[in-house]
Design a protein around this motif. Structure first.
Motif, PDB file in Angstrom:
ATOM      1  N   ARG A 202      -7.712  28.092 -27.394  1.00 44.53           N
ATOM      2  CA  ARG A 202      -6.312  28.205 -26.963  1.00 44.53           C
ATOM      3  C   ARG A 202      -5.399  27.380 -27.870  1.00 44.53           C
ATOM      4  O   ARG A 202      -4.253  27.756 -28.119  1.00 44.53           O
ATOM      5  CB  ARG A 202      -6.166  27.743 -25.519  1.00 44.53           C
ATOM      6  CG  ARG A 202      -6.956  28.561 -24.516  1.00 44.53           C
ATOM      7  CD  ARG A 202      -6.874  27.949 -23.122  1.00 44.53           C
ATOM      8  NE  ARG A 202      -5.522  28.028 -22.582  1.00 44.53           N
ATOM      9  CZ  ARG A 202      -4.900  27.039 -21.951  1.00 44.53           C
ATOM     10  NH1 ARG A 202      -5.504  25.878 -21.782  1.00 44.53           N
ATOM     11  NH2 ARG A 202      -3.686  27.202 -21.474  1.00 44.53           N
ATOM     12  N   GLU A 203      -5.917  26.249 -28.360  1.00 39.32           N
ATOM     13  CA  GLU A 203      -5.108  25.354 -29.204  1.00 39.32           C
ATOM     14  C   GLU A 203      -4.931  25.922 -30.615  1.00 39.32           C
ATOM     15  O   GLU A 203      -3.845  25.823 -31.193  1.00 39.32           O
ATOM     16  CB  GLU A 203      -5.773  23.977 -29.286  1.00 39.32           C
ATOM     17  CG  GLU A 203      -5.949  23.267 -27.954  1.00 39.32           C
ATOM     18  CD  GLU A 203      -4.675  22.621 -27.461  1.00 39.32           C
ATOM     19  OE1 GLU A 203      -3.832  22.257 -28.301  1.00 39.32           O
ATOM     20  OE2 GLU A 203      -4.523  22.484 -26.228  1.00 39.32           O
ATOM     21  N   VAL A 204      -5.998  26.480 -31.187  1.00 40.21           N
ATOM     22  CA  VAL A 204      -5.913  26.949 -32.576  1.00 40.21           C
ATOM     23  C   VAL A 204      -5.318  28.347 -32.672  1.00 40.21           C
ATOM     24  O   VAL A 204      -4.901  28.770 -33.757  1.00 40.21           O
ATOM     25  CB  VAL A 204      -7.288  26.903 -33.276  1.00 40.21           C
ATOM     26  CG1 VAL A 204      -7.818  25.485 -33.295  1.00 40.21           C
ATOM     27  CG2 VAL A 204      -8.286  27.866 -32.632  1.00 40.21           C
ATOM     28  N   GLY A 205      -5.274  29.071 -31.562  1.00 35.83           N
ATOM     29  CA  GLY A 205      -4.616  30.367 -31.522  1.00 35.83           C
ATOM     30  C   GLY A 205      -5.384  31.470 -32.220  1.00 35.83           C
ATOM     31  O   GLY A 205      -6.466  31.258 -32.771  1.00 35.83           O
ATOM     32  N   PRO A 206      -4.814  32.665 -32.232  1.00 35.07           N
ATOM     33  CA  PRO A 206      -5.518  33.822 -32.792  1.00 35.07           C
ATOM     34  C   PRO A 206      -5.775  33.728 -34.290  1.00 35.07           C
ATOM     35  O   PRO A 206      -6.684  34.389 -34.815  1.00 35.07           O
ATOM     36  CB  PRO A 206      -4.584  34.995 -32.463  1.00 35.07           C
ATOM     37  CG  PRO A 206      -3.247  34.385 -32.217  1.00 35.07           C
ATOM     38  CD  PRO A 206      -3.517  33.041 -31.621  1.00 35.07           C
ATOM     39  N   GLU A 207      -5.009  32.905 -35.002  1.00 34.67           N
ATOM     40  CA  GLU A 207      -5.237  32.723 -36.437  1.00 34.67           C
ATOM     41  C   GLU A 207      -6.311  31.662 -36.706  1.00 34.67           C
ATOM     42  O   GLU A 207      -6.765  31.516 -37.846  1.00 34.67           O
ATOM     43  CB  GLU A 207      -3.937  32.324 -37.135  1.00 34.67           C
ATOM     44  CG  GLU A 207      -2.828  33.357 -37.005  1.00 34.67           C
ATOM     45  CD  GLU A 207      -3.253  34.717 -37.536  1.00 34.67           C
ATOM     46  OE1 GLU A 207      -3.863  34.768 -38.619  1.00 34.67           O
ATOM     47  OE2 GLU A 207      -2.979  35.736 -36.865  1.00 34.67           O
ATOM     48  N   GLY A 208      -6.678  30.918 -35.688  1.00 36.95           N
ATOM     49  CA  GLY A 208      -7.722  29.916 -35.830  1.00 36.95           C
ATOM     50  C   GLY A 208      -9.089  30.474 -35.474  1.00 36.95           C
ATOM     51  O   GLY A 208      -9.235  31.647 -35.123  1.00 36.95           O
ATOM     52  N   ARG A 209     -10.080  29.597 -35.554  1.00 36.10           N
ATOM     53  CA  ARG A 209     -11.447  30.029 -35.315  1.00 36.10           C
ATOM     54  C   ARG A 209     -12.227  28.876 -34.705  1.00 36.10           C
ATOM     55  O   ARG A 209     -12.074  27.720 -35.117  1.00 36.10           O
ATOM     56  CB  ARG A 209     -12.089  30.450 -36.635  1.00 36.10           C
ATOM     57  CG  ARG A 209     -13.482  31.022 -36.542  1.00 36.10           C
ATOM     58  CD  ARG A 209     -13.999  31.308 -37.940  1.00 36.10           C
ATOM     59  NE  ARG A 209     -15.314  31.925 -37.922  1.00 36.10           N
ATOM     60  CZ  ARG A 209     -16.152  31.944 -38.950  1.00 36.10           C
ATOM     61  NH1 ARG A 209     -15.794  31.356 -40.090  1.00 36.10           N
ATOM     62  NH2 ARG A 209     -17.316  32.526 -38.872  1.00 36.10           N
ATOM     63  N   VAL A 210     -13.072  29.196 -33.728  1.00 36.25           N
ATOM     64  CA  VAL A 210     -13.919  28.190 -33.101  1.00 36.25           C
ATOM     65  C   VAL A 210     -15.360  28.668 -33.177  1.00 36.25           C
ATOM     66  O   VAL A 210     -15.670  29.811 -32.814  1.00 36.25           O
ATOM     67  CB  VAL A 210     -13.525  27.955 -31.630  1.00 36.25           C
ATOM     68  CG1 VAL A 210     -14.441  26.906 -30.997  1.00 36.25           C
ATOM     69  CG2 VAL A 210     -12.065  27.512 -31.531  1.00 36.25           C
ATOM     70  N   ILE A 211     -16.240  27.770 -33.652  1.00 30.94           N
ATOM     71  CA  ILE A 211     -17.668  28.060 -33.765  1.00 30.94           C
ATOM     72  C   ILE A 211     -18.425  27.085 -32.872  1.00 30.94           C
ATOM     73  O   ILE A 211     -18.274  25.871 -32.997  1.00 30.94           O
ATOM     74  CB  ILE A 211     -18.156  27.890 -35.214  1.00 30.94           C
ATOM     75  CG1 ILE A 211     -17.348  28.771 -36.173  1.00 30.94           C
ATOM     76  CG2 ILE A 211     -19.655  28.206 -35.316  1.00 30.94           C
ATOM     77  CD1 ILE A 211     -17.539  28.388 -37.633  1.00 30.94           C
ATOM     78  N   GLY A 212     -19.218  27.616 -31.971  1.00 30.53           N
ATOM     79  CA  GLY A 212     -20.081  26.782 -31.152  1.00 30.53           C
ATOM     80  C   GLY A 212     -21.515  26.906 -31.631  1.00 30.53           C
ATOM     81  O   GLY A 212     -22.005  28.024 -31.856  1.00 30.53           O
ATOM     82  N   VAL A 213     -22.188  25.780 -31.805  1.00 29.57           N
ATOM     83  CA  VAL A 213     -23.603  25.778 -32.206  1.00 29.57           C
ATOM     84  C   VAL A 213     -24.423  25.104 -31.118  1.00 29.57           C
ATOM     85  O   VAL A 213     -24.086  23.997 -30.672  1.00 29.57           O
ATOM     86  CB  VAL A 213     -23.806  25.052 -33.548  1.00 29.57           C
ATOM     87  CG1 VAL A 213     -25.291  24.876 -33.859  1.00 29.57           C
ATOM     88  CG2 VAL A 213     -23.135  25.809 -34.681  1.00 29.57           C
ATOM     89  N   ASP A 214     -25.483  25.767 -30.680  1.00 35.45           N
ATOM     90  CA  ASP A 214     -26.360  25.206 -29.660  1.00 35.45           C
ATOM     91  C   ASP A 214     -27.785  25.686 -29.934  1.00 35.45           C
ATOM     92  O   ASP A 214     -27.989  26.800 -30.429  1.00 35.45           O
ATOM     93  CB  ASP A 214     -25.912  25.642 -28.261  1.00 35.45           C
ATOM     94  CG  ASP A 214     -26.409  24.694 -27.181  1.00 35.45           C
ATOM     95  OD1 ASP A 214     -25.614  23.842 -26.728  1.00 35.45           O
ATOM     96  OD2 ASP A 214     -27.594  24.795 -26.797  1.00 35.45           O
ATOM     97  N   MET A 215     -28.762  24.846 -29.618  1.00 33.20           N
ATOM     98  CA  MET A 215     -30.155  25.206 -29.877  1.00 33.20           C
ATOM     99  C   MET A 215     -30.838  25.841 -28.670  1.00 33.20           C
ATOM    100  O   MET A 215     -32.024  26.166 -28.722  1.00 33.20           O
ATOM    101  CB  MET A 215     -30.944  23.972 -30.303  1.00 33.20           C
ATOM    102  CG  MET A 215     -31.188  22.955 -29.221  1.00 33.20           C
ATOM    103  SD  MET A 215     -32.327  21.665 -29.808  1.00 33.20           S
ATOM    104  CE  MET A 215     -32.466  20.650 -28.327  1.00 33.20           C
ATOM    105  N   THR A 216     -30.107  26.018 -27.570  1.00 30.53           N
ATOM    106  CA  THR A 216     -30.697  26.524 -26.337  1.00 30.53           C
ATOM    107  C   THR A 216     -30.290  27.981 -26.124  1.00 30.53           C
ATOM    108  O   THR A 216     -29.112  28.253 -25.847  1.00 30.53           O
ATOM    109  CB  THR A 216     -30.237  25.673 -25.142  1.00 30.53           C
ATOM    110  OG1 THR A 216     -30.482  24.292 -25.419  1.00 30.53           O
ATOM    111  CG2 THR A 216     -30.969  26.067 -23.879  1.00 30.53           C
ATOM    112  N   PRO A 217     -31.212  28.919 -26.256  1.00 31.54           N
ATOM    113  CA  PRO A 217     -30.844  30.338 -26.122  1.00 31.54           C
ATOM    114  C   PRO A 217     -30.170  30.664 -24.800  1.00 31.54           C
ATOM    115  O   PRO A 217     -29.244  31.485 -24.763  1.00 31.54           O
ATOM    116  CB  PRO A 217     -32.197  31.052 -26.253  1.00 31.54           C
ATOM    117  CG  PRO A 217     -33.027  30.144 -27.098  1.00 31.54           C
ATOM    118  CD  PRO A 217     -32.616  28.758 -26.667  1.00 31.54           C
TER     119      PRO A 217
END
Length: 264
Positions: free
Chosen positions: A100-115
């Motif tokens: 919500r903060e970075v908006g549609p021009e931004g990008r968020v990547i989540g990394v997790d080791m738990t399927p």
């Protein structure tokens, strides 16, 4: 620590948080989610740690599983268009707020080791149409992220779970752009944990036994190449921490902290 012990801890953490994901939140035993006997809800925990009611209202159902020890978004100063990486993104709690903060021009990547966590986060993203959020399977010691590609790294009560914290911060440094910054909420040790507690696997997987002291964490960050390091303990978090493992007085040994640093 031996490599074999690293893997034992990693597998225990993966199993623990897979169980939490399958249970749609905190289930039983020691964890960052408090004492289920006290019926403290994930929203109550989040509010106590600095999230707002508006933050919680904006989340897809099930994203908040009560696994926080602070609010990294509060110190991140996110800007529209930035690329954000969340280490140990779980059900996507901080990712959805960052989006919500970075908006549609931004990008968020989540990394997790738990399927199981990734499945949950991806389902939530699809349900709300969060097109600027992606979730990747990976270990925070070996990030599936390109060099010099991220503006901000968030993490919330996860890095303490890693048996190789120097490697985590080396990887964080690698993927950050020059001038990129860390905005992390995690626990730090304020006193030496008794050895009997330090060796308990349940406490290693519960955001307790893996906490580093502020001087040691500063050394790790400096060695990784970071500058402008700032680690601010949050004494008000002790009440929440006390509920993680009731009766063990762990709040005498650890506290939540805001951890900030910059890649020169």
């Amino acid at each position: 620590m031996e490599k074999e012990q690293f893997e034992i801890i990693r597998q225990a953490v993966r199993s623990r948080y897979g169980q939490i994901a399958a249970a749609d939140g905190c289930d039983c035993g020691p964890s960052c989610c408090g004492d289920p006997l006290k019926e403290v809800s994930p929203d109550q925990i989040a509010l106590a740690l600095g999230y707002s009611a508006a933050d919680l209202a904006a989340l897809p159902e099930g994203a908040n599983m009560g696994l926080s020890c602070g609010n990294p978004k509060a110190i991140a100063a996110l800007k529209p268009g930035e690329t954000v990486l969340d280490l140990g993104s779980g059900g996507g709690f901080d990712c959805f707020l960052a989006a919500r903060e970075v908006g549609p021009e931004g990008r968020v990547i989540g990394v997790d080791m738990t399927p199981e966590m990734l499945s949950k986060a991806r389902a939530s993203a699809a349900r709300i149409g969060a097109l600027n959020v992606t979730f990747r399977l990976g270990e925070i010691e070996h990030l599936p992220v390109a060099d010099n590609s991220v503006d901000v790294i968030l993490s919330n009560c996860v890095i303490n779970l890693s048996p190789d914290k120097p490697q985590v911060y080396r990887e964080a440094f690698r993927v950050l752009k020059p001038g990129g910054r860390l905005a992390i909420s995690d626990v730090v040790a304020t006193a030496a944990l008794p050895e009997v507690l330090h060796q308990e696997m349940a406490l290693l997987t519960a955001c307790v036994a893996g906490a580093e002291t502020i001087p040691r964490l500063t050394e790790i960050l400096t060695a990784a190449g970071f500058s402008r390091i700032r680690i601010q303990p949050k004494d008000e978090s002790r009440e929440v921490i006390r509920q993680w493992v009731p009766g063990r007085k762990i709040e005498d040994y650890i506290v939540s902290a805001a951890i900030e640093a910059v890649k020169p």
